[in-house]
Design a protein around this motif. Structure first.
Motif: not given
Ligand code: NAP
Length: 417
Positions: A351, A102, A394, A339-341, A344, A104, A390, A114
């Motif tokens: 993945n 989710l 890589r 997180g929600s990345a 993408y 944040t 992906y 969360n």
């Molecule tokens: P993120 O969404 O985890 O993404 C960070 C990086 O991790 C991505 O750019 C990607 O790296 C890699 N990644 C994440 N999920 C992936 C997947 N399923 N498969 C492959 N690679 C993956 O972290 P963030 O950008 O810091 O956070 C985005 C949002 O998610 C924020 O709003 C944050 O608060 C929220 N969040 C939620 C939770 C939860 O719900 N428990 C946990 C953490 C963060 P590359 O681009 O290098 O490939």
């Protein structure tokens, strides 16, 4: 119970509590399991993980009746709020559920959904098994040396939400109390934001108990308390002290502290005994890299756990493969580390393994070890065959690059065959 927007399945039965004291569950062969896809890439990985887990349930003679629940963006569309009561209630009533990430907002906007879910449902232990699957590319030379489980306290520390915004009356009053009544003069002049970091005996001890119980039940050698008690003596230092207290007062001969081990046994641990030791968090981060195979089970306050489990996740291949689960008394909510990345989202690209393997943890909690093993093996075989998304593509030479749903289908095919 009737819901406003949640569609309850026609069939299926609820998972119930078999033993109030131990929290043991009674799991039917056709359980109703709430699933929350989540925001961003949650909509990509959610349905794929659901298919994989359904396939494993069917292959082991069972049937999952999924019940979709909503939070975040999808809840705003349906309910005009972020975390509807009926979502929380459905997860509470059904005891075992799975969720994707989710979003944040940083700095302003609503608090983490969360964190709200974990606190409302009292899911006090965030557990992340960190093990390496064959074929998964990693930035370290011996990723197979990592086979660790982190227990992160989930309900307190700086995540308790007691924060005061700069410029408000509240922050002025807190500052006045700290400076005038308590006599501290270490806050710089000018605007300030203040947060409170509570670490309680109750919160610490129940978390450390979970970690020690897990170590004993799973033949692990050690539990390491990870803290920053050299600086934050009365919070993180106290976490360490209460952790040792649990070990010394509640487990008898089953547990030995590292100090006793050296004082009385020259460092030689008796068989079938869990050694409890502690490490300062910054040192622990480098030990993860330099002495990986010496660590088994880690127990730590909320923020240390957040940082450390992501770092450990990187060593075994990154966030795409790192699973997790939030555990309370007789309940659990599986969720991946990532997180929600958002960049993408909707591309059928990321993945789904982290969410799928969170489902493995959920199956293990339900006592479905055969289904759990089937899923884990199928994911491992798919990656070992270089059929990858992906993030791994890589880093792997000669791999086949798949979308989220294609990867999921390959895993399903392996489960069915
Ligand atoms: P993120 O969404 O985890 O993404 C960070 C990086 O991790 C991505 O750019 C990607 O790296 C890699 N990644 C994440 N999920 C992936 C997947 N399923 N498969 C492959 N690679 C993956 O972290 P963030 O950008 O810091 O956070 C985005 C949002 O998610 C924020 O709003 C944050 O608060 C929220 N969040 C939620 C939770 C939860 O719900 N428990 C946990 C953490 C963060 P590359 O681009 O290098 O490939």
């Amino acid at each position: 119970m009737s819901y406003e927007h949640i569609e309850a399945p026609d069939g299926g039965a609820k998972i119930t509590l078999a033993d109030e004291e131990t929290g043991e569950l009674d799991v039917p062969e056709n359980p109703i399991i709430p699933i929350l896809y989540g925001d961003g890439t949650g909509e990509d990985v959610g349905p794929v993980a659901q298919d994989v887990l359904s396939a494993a349930a069917e292959a082991t003679g069972r049937d999952i009746e999924w019940m979709r629940v909503y939070a975040g963006e999808t809840a705003r569309e349906k309910y005009d709020e972020n975390l509807p009561d009926e979502t929380v209630q459905a997860i509470r009533d059904h005891r075992v559920a799975i969720k994707g990430p989710l979003t944040t907002p940083v700095g302003a906007g609503f608090r983490s959904l969360n964190v709200a879910l974990r606190q409302t449902l009292d899911l006090y232990a965030n557990v992340r098994p960190t093990y390496h699957l064959e074929g998964v590319p990693s930035p370290v030379s011996k990723p197979e040396e990592m086979d660790m489980v982190t227990f992160r306290e989930n309900t307190e520390d700086v995540y308790s939400g007691i924060e005061f915004e700069e410029g408000t009356d509240e922050v002025a009053r807190v500052r006045e109390f700290i400076e005038d009544e308590m006599g501290y003069d270490s806050i710089h002049e000018g605007p300030v934001g203040i947060g409170i970091k509570p670490i309680t005996e109750f919160g610490t001890k129940r978390l450390v108990r979970e970690a020690i119980d897990y170590a004993l039940e799973n033949d692990r050698d050690s539990v390491t308390l990870v803290h920053k008690g050299n600086i934050m003596k009365f919070t993180e230092g106290q976490f360490r002290d209460w952790g040792y207290e649990v070990a010394e007062e509640e487990y008898g001969d089953e547990v030995i502290t590292e100090d006793t081990l050296w004082e009385e046994r020259d460092g030689e641990a008796p068989e079938d005994t869990v050694v409890v030791n502690d490490r300062i968090a910054d040192n622990m981060l480098q030990q993860l890299l330099t002495r990986t195979d010496e660590y088994d089970v880690l127990a730590m306050p909320n923020l240390n756990g957040d940082y450390l489990s992501d770092a450990a996740g990187a060593q075994i291949g990154g966030l795409g493969i790192a699973p997790g689960g939030n555990f309370g008394h007789g309940r659990m909510l599986a969720e991946p580390v990532h997180g929600s990345a958002p960049k993408y989202a909707g591309q059928d690209k990321v993945n789904p393994s982290a969410l799928i393997l969170s489902g493995v943890l959920m199956f293990e909690y339900m006592g479905w070890d055969d289904a759990a093993e089937l899923v884990r093996d199928a994911v491992e075989e798919t990656i070992a065959a270089k059929e990858v998304t992906y993030d791994f593509h890589r880093q792997i030479e000669g791999g086949e690059k798949l979308g989220t749903s294609e990867f999921g289908q390959r895993v399903v095919d392996r489960i069915q065959n």
